[in-house]
Design a protein around this motif. Structure first.
Motif, PDB file in Angstrom:
ATOM      1  N   GLY A   1       0.634  -0.875   0.328  1.00  0.00           N
ATOM      2  CA  GLY A   1      -0.028   0.163  -0.079  1.00  0.00           C
ATOM      3  C   GLY A   1       1.248   1.340   0.126  1.00  0.00           C
ATOM      4  O   GLY A   1       1.360   1.864  -0.404  1.00  0.00           O
ATOM      5  N   ASP A   2       0.506   2.384   1.058  1.00  0.00           N
ATOM      6  CA  ASP A   2       1.274   3.395   0.743  1.00  0.00           C
ATOM      7  C   ASP A   2       2.587   3.399   1.905  1.00  0.00           C
ATOM      8  O   ASP A   2       2.694   4.491   2.065  1.00  0.00           O
ATOM      9  CB  ASP A   2       0.935   4.533   1.103  1.00  0.00           C
ATOM     10  N   ARG A   3       2.750   1.408   1.934  1.00  0.00           N
ATOM     11  CA  ARG A   3       4.235   2.160   2.969  1.00  0.00           C
ATOM     12  C   ARG A   3       5.531   1.535   2.497  1.00  0.00           C
ATOM     13  O   ARG A   3       6.041   2.218   3.341  1.00  0.00           O
ATOM     14  CB  ARG A   3       4.228   0.587   4.198  1.00  0.00           C
ATOM     15  N   ALA A   4       5.413   2.160   1.372  1.00  0.00           N
ATOM     16  CA  ALA A   4       6.321   2.051   0.071  1.00  0.00           C
ATOM     17  C   ALA A   4       6.236   1.747  -1.072  1.00  0.00           C
ATOM     18  O   ALA A   4       5.232   1.773  -1.321  1.00  0.00           O
ATOM     19  CB  ALA A   4       6.769   0.160   0.389  1.00  0.00           C
ATOM     20  N   LEU A   5       7.179   3.109  -1.836  1.00  0.00           N
ATOM     21  CA  LEU A   5       6.953   2.968  -3.106  1.00  0.00           C
ATOM     22  C   LEU A   5       7.733   2.490  -3.651  1.00  0.00           C
ATOM     23  O   LEU A   5       8.706   1.742  -4.407  1.00  0.00           O
ATOM     24  CB  LEU A   5       7.950   4.928  -3.787  1.00  0.00           C
ATOM     25  N   ILE A   6       6.170   1.598  -5.401  1.00  0.00           N
ATOM     26  CA  ILE A   6       6.929   0.637  -5.763  1.00  0.00           C
ATOM     27  C   ILE A   6       6.514   1.129  -7.245  1.00  0.00           C
ATOM     28  O   ILE A   6       5.662   1.444  -7.687  1.00  0.00           O
ATOM     29  CB  ILE A   6       5.648  -0.155  -5.752  1.00  0.00           C
ATOM     30  N   GLY A   7       7.236   0.311  -8.332  1.00  0.00           N
ATOM     31  CA  GLY A   7       7.220   0.992  -9.621  1.00  0.00           C
ATOM     32  C   GLY A   7       8.312   0.150 -10.264  1.00  0.00           C
ATOM     33  O   GLY A   7       8.974  -1.171 -10.158  1.00  0.00           O
ATOM     34  N   ALA A   8       8.444   0.326 -11.998  1.00  0.00           N
ATOM     35  CA  ALA A   8       9.030  -0.438 -12.965  1.00  0.00           C
ATOM     36  C   ALA A   8      10.284   0.331 -13.344  1.00  0.00           C
ATOM     37  O   ALA A   8      10.681   1.399 -13.276  1.00  0.00           O
ATOM     38  CB  ALA A   8       7.992  -0.010 -14.233  1.00  0.00           C
ATOM     39  N   GLY A   9      10.807  -0.769 -13.214  1.00  0.00           N
ATOM     40  CA  GLY A   9      12.345   0.198 -13.872  1.00  0.00           C
ATOM     41  C   GLY A   9      12.680  -1.025 -15.191  1.00  0.00           C
ATOM     42  O   GLY A   9      11.526  -1.603 -16.134  1.00  0.00           O
ATOM     43  N   THR A  10      13.303  -0.248 -15.808  1.00  0.00           N
ATOM     44  CA  THR A  10      13.393  -0.187 -17.437  1.00  0.00           C
ATOM     45  C   THR A  10      12.845  -0.532 -18.092  1.00  0.00           C
ATOM     46  O   THR A  10      12.334  -0.515 -19.347  1.00  0.00           O
ATOM     47  CB  THR A  10      14.388  -2.055 -17.614  1.00  0.00           C
ATOM     48  N   VAL A  11      12.398   1.007 -18.429  1.00  0.00           N
ATOM     49  CA  VAL A  11      11.074   1.445 -18.905  1.00  0.00           C
ATOM     50  C   VAL A  11      11.131   2.155 -19.699  1.00  0.00           C
ATOM     51  O   VAL A  11      12.023   3.065 -20.127  1.00  0.00           O
ATOM     52  CB  VAL A  11      10.338   2.187 -17.596  1.00  0.00           C
ATOM     53  N   ILE A  12      11.250   1.407 -21.245  1.00  0.00           N
ATOM     54  CA  ILE A  12      12.301   2.193 -22.875  1.00  0.00           C
ATOM     55  C   ILE A  12      10.612   2.459 -23.098  1.00  0.00           C
ATOM     56  O   ILE A  12      10.943   3.543 -23.986  1.00  0.00           O
ATOM     57  CB  ILE A  12      12.758   1.842 -23.128  1.00  0.00           C
ATOM     58  N   ASP A  13       9.465   2.363 -23.302  1.00  0.00           N
ATOM     59  CA  ASP A  13       8.304   2.440 -24.397  1.00  0.00           C
ATOM     60  C   ASP A  13       7.197   3.113 -23.004  1.00  0.00           C
ATOM     61  O   ASP A  13       6.623   2.794 -22.283  1.00  0.00           O
ATOM     62  CB  ASP A  13       7.571   0.897 -24.790  1.00  0.00           C
ATOM     63  N   PRO A  14       6.783   4.289 -23.253  1.00  0.00           N
ATOM     64  CA  PRO A  14       5.876   5.219 -22.980  1.00  0.00           C
ATOM     65  C   PRO A  14       5.025   4.782 -22.929  1.00  0.00           C
ATOM     66  O   PRO A  14       4.301   4.665 -22.268  1.00  0.00           O
ATOM     67  CB  PRO A  14       6.590   6.062 -23.453  1.00  0.00           C
ATOM     68  N   GLY A  15       4.028   3.820 -23.458  1.00  0.00           N
ATOM     69  CA  GLY A  15       3.102   3.066 -24.107  1.00  0.00           C
ATOM     70  C   GLY A  15       2.789   1.704 -23.033  1.00  0.00           C
ATOM     71  O   GLY A  15       1.774   1.527 -22.898  1.00  0.00           O
ATOM     72  N   CYS A  16       4.222   1.600 -22.018  1.00  0.00           N
ATOM     73  CA  CYS A  16       3.413  -0.002 -20.478  1.00  0.00           C
ATOM     74  C   CYS A  16       3.204   0.965 -19.528  1.00  0.00           C
ATOM     75  O   CYS A  16       3.113   0.481 -18.537  1.00  0.00           O
ATOM     76  CB  CYS A  16       4.568  -0.417 -20.662  1.00  0.00           C
ATOM     77  N   ILE A  17       3.394   3.198 -20.048  1.00  0.00           N
ATOM     78  CA  ILE A  17       3.761   2.685 -18.193  1.00  0.00           C
ATOM     79  C   ILE A  17       2.273   2.909 -17.693  1.00  0.00           C
ATOM     80  O   ILE A  17       2.002   2.966 -16.844  1.00  0.00           O
ATOM     81  CB  ILE A  17       3.715   4.617 -18.330  1.00  0.00           C
ATOM     82  N   LYS A  18       0.811   3.327 -18.371  1.00  0.00           N
ATOM     83  CA  LYS A  18      -0.301   3.299 -18.046  1.00  0.00           C
ATOM     84  C   LYS A  18      -0.833   1.602 -17.509  1.00  0.00           C
ATOM     85  O   LYS A  18      -1.376   1.053 -16.279  1.00  0.00           O
ATOM     86  CB  LYS A  18      -1.312   4.047 -19.125  1.00  0.00           C
ATOM     87  N   ARG A  19      -0.087   0.249 -18.062  1.00  0.00           N
ATOM     88  CA  ARG A  19       0.016  -0.769 -16.973  1.00  0.00           C
ATOM     89  C   ARG A  19       0.850  -0.387 -16.228  1.00  0.00           C
ATOM     90  O   ARG A  19      -0.239  -1.061 -15.166  1.00  0.00           O
ATOM     91  CB  ARG A  19       0.746  -1.944 -18.442  1.00  0.00           C
ATOM     92  N   VAL A  20       1.719  -0.169 -16.158  1.00  0.00           N
ATOM     93  CA  VAL A  20       2.163   0.133 -14.409  1.00  0.00           C
ATOM     94  C   VAL A  20       1.575   1.050 -13.882  1.00  0.00           C
ATOM     95  O   VAL A  20       1.264   0.026 -12.452  1.00  0.00           O
ATOM     96  CB  VAL A  20       3.572   1.074 -15.180  1.00  0.00           C
ATOM     97  N   ALA A  21       0.946   1.829 -13.914  1.00  0.00           N
ATOM     98  CA  ALA A  21       0.125   2.385 -13.027  1.00  0.00           C
ATOM     99  C   ALA A  21      -1.106   1.655 -12.894  1.00  0.00           C
ATOM    100  O   ALA A  21      -1.168   1.783 -11.703  1.00  0.00           O
ATOM    101  CB  ALA A  21      -0.611   4.159 -14.044  1.00  0.00           C
ATOM    102  N   MET A  22      -1.718   1.046 -13.881  1.00  0.00           N
ATOM    103  CA  MET A  22      -2.717  -0.002 -13.312  1.00  0.00           C
ATOM    104  C   MET A  22      -2.573  -1.291 -12.742  1.00  0.00           C
ATOM    105  O   MET A  22      -3.834  -1.741 -11.906  1.00  0.00           O
ATOM    106  CB  MET A  22      -3.920  -0.584 -14.704  1.00  0.00           C
ATOM    107  N   SER A  23      -1.646  -1.270 -12.710  1.00  0.00           N
ATOM    108  CA  SER A  23      -0.678  -2.329 -11.799  1.00  0.00           C
ATOM    109  C   SER A  23      -0.812  -1.692 -10.340  1.00  0.00           C
ATOM    110  O   SER A  23      -0.084  -2.506  -8.935  1.00  0.00           O
ATOM    111  CB  SER A  23       0.360  -3.145 -12.092  1.00  0.00           C
TER     112      SER A  23
END
Length: 224
Positions: free
Chosen positions: A61-83
């Motif tokens: 939840g809000d106890r940690a900042l979780i995200g994606a690395g090796t992001v080279i395609d802006p098209g996949c960022i929405k999927r990261v947000a939805m996850s």
């Protein structure tokens, strides 16, 4: 959600879990969190990375900042947000990646190596800069960059950085670090990750104590 700088103040190291699997990611995440880590990155060239990001986001939840690395395609960022991810880390200086991340109210940390790339990413709205690959640079390079970049903008050396290097990089102006194989490699158990994570946190504590001691000594008046 807190700012990226606020997360760095809690723990100035990003744990990079390249190659982690969804079935093990929560246990490994717990090992990192218990040691003191608060930022976890799942590179998108890992097995089923969106599933891992979703599992970590739901668990912490809000106890940690979780995200994606090796992001080279802006098209996949929405999927990261939805996850459930709130952080986008890139190996390169792509303004489209930064723009997309900011549109979705995510922290953006693009990779840079030159002043030109750094200023371009600042103009795009980056929250911090990733000096990558740090093993091809050195603290002197960072010190030169730090002299011309906005003083409050965090810069994080990533790539070939180890705990024994922290003091030199911090002296040059590093606000934090990204650590991958120094903490996790595919096949590592949560217990092994915990041991390495505690070693990293101990190294951070040591340089902070050293810097505090230096500051006190410099502040003391000289007796004549």
């Amino acid at each position: 959600m807190k700012s990226f700088s606020a997360w760095l103040q809690e723990c100035p190291v990003i744990a990079i879990l390249r190659g982690v699997r969804p079935d093990e990611v929560v246990e490994i995440g717990d090992a990192l969190y218990d040691a003191g880590f608060r930022i976890i990155e799942v590179p998108l060239n890992s097995p089923d990375p969106m599933d891992s990001i979703a599992a970590l986001s739901k668990h912490f939840g809000d106890r940690a900042l979780i995200g994606a690395g090796t992001v080279i395609d802006p098209g996949c960022i929405k999927r990261v947000a939805m996850s459930g991810g709130h952080l986008i880390v890139a190996p390169n200086a792509n303004p489209d990646v930064v723009h997309k991340a900011k549109i979705l109210d995510m922290a953006a940390v693009p990779g840079v190596f030159t002043p030109t790339e750094a200023f371009a990413m600042i103009a795009a709205g980056a929250d911090a800069l990733k000096l990558f690959p740090a093993e091809a640079a050195n603290p002197i390079v960072l010190k030169s960059l730090r002299a011309v970049l906005p003083p409050r903008l965090p810069i994080l050396p990533v790539g070939g950085v180890h705990p024994e290097d922290f003091a030199a990089w911090q002296s040059a102006g590093a606000a934090g670090f990204g650590l991958g194989s120094a903490i996790y490699k595919p096949g590592f158990t949560a217990r092994k990750v915990a041991k390495r994570a505690r070693r990293v946190i101990a190294a951070l504590g040591e340089i902070q104590r050293n810097f505090s001691t230096i500051s006190v000594e410099e502040a003391r008046p000289t007796l004549s």
